[in-house]
Design an enzyme around this catalytic site. Sequence first.
Site: not given
Length: 239
Positions: A95, A112, A120, A124, A145, A182-184
């Site tokens: 999550n 994730h 950036c 950079c 940059c 709670g994850t597939s």
Amino acid sequence: MDRLRDARKLLVLTGSGVSAESGVPTFREARSGLWENFDPLQLATPEAFLNDPALVWRWYRWRRDLVAAVEPNPGHFAIARLEAVVEELTLVTQNVDGLHQRAGSSAVIEYHGNLFDTHCFARCPGSEPVNPATTDDSPPQCASCGGWMRPGVVWFGEAIPPAALAAADQAARSCDVFLSVGTSSLVWPAAGLGELAMQSGATIIEVNLDGTPLTEQSHFVLRGKSGEILPELVNSITV
Ligand code: OAD
């Protein structure tokens, strides 16, 4: 649940289901899932961002606003309480909502990334994160940059942040109990952590509303809402 109470090294892997009762949409559930209503190819890839940075930025701003307006639920708090129960707990979350941290979990491995981070686009070397809490419709510019800043989440086709990948991998190989919540269990490489743990002899426990590819390999399956099951589970091993 003696196995959980006696765990020396517990690895908890969470997915969007743990935040569902807070009001954060999951990804793949019929009707309510984000990927049922939005096309990930237009919103969650580097190509999508290059094609329309403002659209992608606004979508992530919507998600940030949504998450900022909700609270952690009893499932998040129960996981935070587990830290005081087992000798060593590693929490890996897919999550990006920061709700585990807000519930008091420490050292959360964000597989994730996080909705509230930025970096950036060109990565950079001089780039610094910016506060994404902006009402601008376009992404901010990198102070170093001049290119686009982007949400600090992992998009399709991108690598998991190396430190998170290595820490999660190590925890999966060394844990004696693996708790999937709670994850597939469909998205790799996170989906492979349960398998790694199993190969290392860990007890696999799954908490989910529905069956997943991990279900058949699980030693214990607790079917239902994590916001109801986890508090009961943690109470049962602490009293
Ligand atoms: P999914 O939407 O694929 O799966 C959500 C899971 O949570 C399903 O198995 C549901 O049955 C379960 N669930 C829903 N509500 C629940 C509740 N109250 N209690 C317990 N279980 C519940 O979401 P993820 O597995 O998190 O990646 O998806 C993994 C990744 O795919 C996400 O991190 C995201 C997405 O594309 C990126 O954005 C990189």
